[in-house]
Write a protein that holds these residues in place. Structure first.
Motif, short mmCIF file in Angstrom:
data_model
loop_
_atom_site.label_atom_id
_atom_site.label_comp_id
_atom_site.label_asym_id
_atom_site.label_seq_id
_atom_site.Cartn_x
_atom_site.Cartn_y
_atom_site.Cartn_z
N PRO A 141 2.59 -0.34 5.29
CA PRO A 141 3.17 -0.57 3.97
C PRO A 141 2.80 -1.91 3.36
O PRO A 141 2.83 -2.09 2.15
CB PRO A 141 4.68 -0.49 4.23
N THR A 196 0.84 -1.20 0.00
CA THR A 196 0.00 0.00 0.00
C THR A 196 0.88 1.25 0.00
O THR A 196 2.09 1.17 0.16
CB THR A 196 -0.91 0.04 1.25
N ASP A 197 0.23 2.39 -0.18
CA ASP A 197 0.93 3.67 -0.12
C ASP A 197 0.85 4.28 1.27
O ASP A 197 1.35 5.39 1.50
CB ASP A 197 0.32 4.65 -1.14
N ASP A 198 0.23 3.59 2.20
CA ASP A 198 0.08 4.08 3.57
C ASP A 198 1.38 3.81 4.34
O ASP A 198 1.75 2.66 4.54
CB ASP A 198 -1.08 3.35 4.25
#
Length: 220
Positions: free
Chosen positions: A89, A83-85
């Motif tokens: 990740p 993810t981009d969080d």
């Protein structure tokens, strides 16, 4: 926040995709049988990056994800979504050790775990992973020829209640390269594999789920 029901339905789609990766190896069509059988007979492990795109029947993109897929016969696999969080990740993980399947959502600190036997009741194609039964028992298999540099095989489930309309499997130079799943609403989940490596030794721990502290483990 996603509901448990939504997560379960999403996970079922992903499991179906895994089964196609693992199982699309024993169908018999005049043109595709040698390629599929070679994959079944020669590939013991596989690891690849993947890009996943879900599009509706009009071609509009609904969701884009990516990650790493690992497979070790018989029956072991792992989907790792990224993810981009920065706080999470690693996204959803789907892990099978050959007897248990775990659907892990790090952001929700929840893991849904069930035995392969119980999963068979929800996902009949899992039977093929465990027994090596012929795909023809469960699918109508058609050689779809070459498109965009890939050799395609189409699989249509014989079970009218399968929950999806059909699957397309694409090979490039004997390597599994693409999968397309069409669900009951006409939406397509398109998986494109990259950097495919076969028959390399994979760490056994890759297929073991060890919950972190605080994770709510639900066993079924």
């Amino acid at each position: 926040m996603r509901t448990t029901k939504h997560l379960f339905l999403t996970s079922r789609k992903l499991v179906h995709l895994f089964f196609i990766l693992s199982l699309a190896t024993s169908a018999s069509t005049n043109a595709s049988e040698p390629m599929l059988m070679r994959f079944f007979e020669e590939v013991e492990t596989l690891q690849a990056g993947f890009d996943q795109r879900i599009v509706d029947e009009s071609g509009n993109t609904l969701e884009v994800k990516k990650g790493i897929f690992s497979l070790s016969r018989p029956g072991r696999f792992r989907w790792n979504y990224v993810t981009d969080d920065p706080d999470y990740p690693v996204g959803q993980q789907i892990i099978s050790d050959g007897s248990t399947i775990t659907f892990y959502e790090p952001d929700l600190e929840t893991a849904n775990q069930r035995s392969m036997i119980n999963a068979l009741e929800q996902v009949p194609t899992l039977l093929l992973v465990q027994t090596g039964e012929s795909l023809e028992k469960h699918f109508n298999v058609t050689d779809f020829g070459k498109t965009d540099g890939l050799t395609w095989v189409a699989l249509k489930p014989k079970d009218e209640n399968a929950g999806y309309q059909g699957l397309m499997i694409g090979f490039k130079k004997q390597l599994l390269s693409a999968i397309v799943l069409t669900d009951g609403l006409g939406n397509e989940t398109r998986l494109t594999l990259s950097d495919v490596v076969t028959n390399q030794k994979l760490d056994e721990q890759l297929f073991a789920f060890v919950p972190s502290e605080g994770v709510d483990l639900i066993q079924q």
